[in-house]
Enzyme design. Structure first.
Site, PDB file in Angstrom:
ATOM      1  N   ASP A 120      -6.935  -8.224   0.992  1.00 37.80           N
ATOM      2  CA  ASP A 120      -7.086  -9.666   0.772  1.00 37.80           C
ATOM      3  C   ASP A 120      -7.852  -9.940  -0.516  1.00 37.80           C
ATOM      4  OD1 ASP A 120      -5.922  -9.989   3.306  1.00 37.80           O
ATOM      5  OD2 ASP A 120      -7.872 -10.019   4.296  1.00 37.80           O
TER       6      ASP A 120
ATOM      7  N   ARG B 244       1.533   3.535   2.224  1.00 36.67           N
ATOM      8  CA  ARG B 244       2.393   3.705   3.401  1.00 36.67           C
ATOM      9  C   ARG B 244       3.603   2.779   3.331  1.00 36.67           C
ATOM     10  NH1 ARG B 244       3.023   0.759   7.571  1.00 36.67           N
ATOM     11  NH2 ARG B 244       1.141  -0.466   7.159  1.00 36.67           N
ATOM     12  N   GLU B 245       3.358   1.527   2.962  1.00 38.00           N
ATOM     13  CA  GLU B 245       4.461   0.577   2.853  1.00 38.00           C
ATOM     14  C   GLU B 245       5.440   0.980   1.762  1.00 38.00           C
ATOM     15  OE1 GLU B 245       1.909  -3.361   4.320  1.00 38.00           O
ATOM     16  OE2 GLU B 245       1.942  -2.756   2.202  1.00 38.00           O
TER      17      GLU B 245
ATOM     18  N   ASN C 273       0.844  -1.191   0.000  1.00 36.02           N
ATOM     19  CA  ASN C 273       0.000   0.000   0.000  1.00 36.02           C
ATOM     20  C   ASN C 273       0.881   1.244   0.000  1.00 36.02           C
ATOM     21  OD1 ASN C 273       0.803   0.474   2.731  1.00 36.02           O
ATOM     22  ND2 ASN C 273      -0.903  -0.758   3.490  1.00 36.02           N
TER      23      ASN C 273
END
Length: 301
Positions: A251, A183-184, A181
């Site tokens: 997911d 942020r990652e 995502n």
């Protein structure tokens, strides 16, 4: 892991502290984490064989029962002695999360357990059409386990979809696509992602580091950005009409990606389908999956 929901209503504030008093009206439990990936695959008509740990507790038995009721085999689950099953409990009142509390053991696991998981994972690749690595950083996935499974999947020419955590980024190789995502992606690249150009630049940095052919950065309400090792990036706008709950949306994305690639779809087509599916599932409250009928209803709209 298991997702437990306590559903209720709030009519007053506690006299003991400035917090709402939730009158619980019902309780539900569903497959969470990688289990939710498996659930999405099954509701879309695929077959899933999960490999992972379950705790040596009552919740571990309940988790196995949830898999079985969904028609998902549990021969890939390994019971870890002395370890608790990961359970995320959410209290929801009037369609709003009030609080979440987690019960888990995310420490390292015994090397013998890792070896057993590796054997089961390799055996599960027989007859498989794709592999999903769903990393929730709960201690099950290790560099040693990935070093056993990923080369074997590559040898069989299976598409490999990874929902990552930063700790193991150097060890997701060889794979087909990694889906961080925003942020990652920001943390992994060391960049501030304020603009679309920033996201593109971070994607290029990560691709060079990860040595995979595709990177898919999920951006919440801003949609997705598909960054290929060769060629121009593709921006995919969000398709959510109304957002109730983003729990489990990632997911759904990796489940649909894996199913589409296993069915022979090209990566841009697989990403478009996963974006549509995510738009459906965030319109539901609680950990949810998408069905074939729901996905077909939004294709082409």
């Amino acid at each position: 892991m298991m997702d437990r929901f306590l559903w209720g209503s709030v009519t007053r504030i506690s006299p003991e502290a400035p917090v709402p008093v939730v009158r619980v009206e019902r309780e539900t439990a569903s497959l969470g984490g990688a289990g939710n990936v498996a659930q999405n695959i099954v509701t879309l008509g695929g077959a899933a064989r999960p490999i992972g740990l379950q705790g040596e507790d009552a919740e571990g038995g309940q988790l196995a029962a949830l898999f079985q009721s969904a028609g998902i085999p549990i021969d890939g689950l390994v019971r870890a002695s002395g370890r608790v099953t990961t359970v995320k409990t959410r209290i929801v009142a009037h369609h709003q999360h009030v609080v979440r509390f987690d019960r888990e053991d995310d420490g390292g696991i015994d090397p013998a357990l890792t070896a057993g998981l590796g054997r089961r994972a390799v055996a599960a690749l027989d007859g498989a059409d794709a592999l999903v690595i769903s990393d929730y950083e709960k201690g099950t996935l290790t560099p040693e386990l990935l070093a056993v499974v990923l080369p074997e999947a590559a040898r069989r020419r299976l598409p490999v979809v990874v929902d990552p955590k930063l700790r193991l980024l150097p060890h997701y190789h060889p794979v087909t696509v990694i889906t961080p995502n925003s942020r990652e992606a920001a943390e992994a690249s060391g960049m501030s992602l304020k603009t679309d150009a920033d996201v593109e630049a971070a994607g290029r940095v990560l691709l060079a580091r990860l040595r995979c052919p595709w990177l898919l950065i999920t951006r919440g309400e801003r949609g997705m950005l598909l960054v290929p090792a060769q060629g121009a990036s593709i921006a995919v706008p969000t398709r959510a009409r109304e957002v109730f709950d983003v729990s489990g949306a990632g997911d759904t994305v990796v489940a649909v990606l894996a199913l589409a690639l296993a069915s022979g779809a090209e990566m841009p087509e697989a990403v478009a389908l996963s974006n549509l599916a995510a738009g459906v599932v965030v319109g539901k409250l609680g950990t949810a999956s998408v069905t074939r009928e729901e996905l077909l209803a939004v294709v082409g709209t």
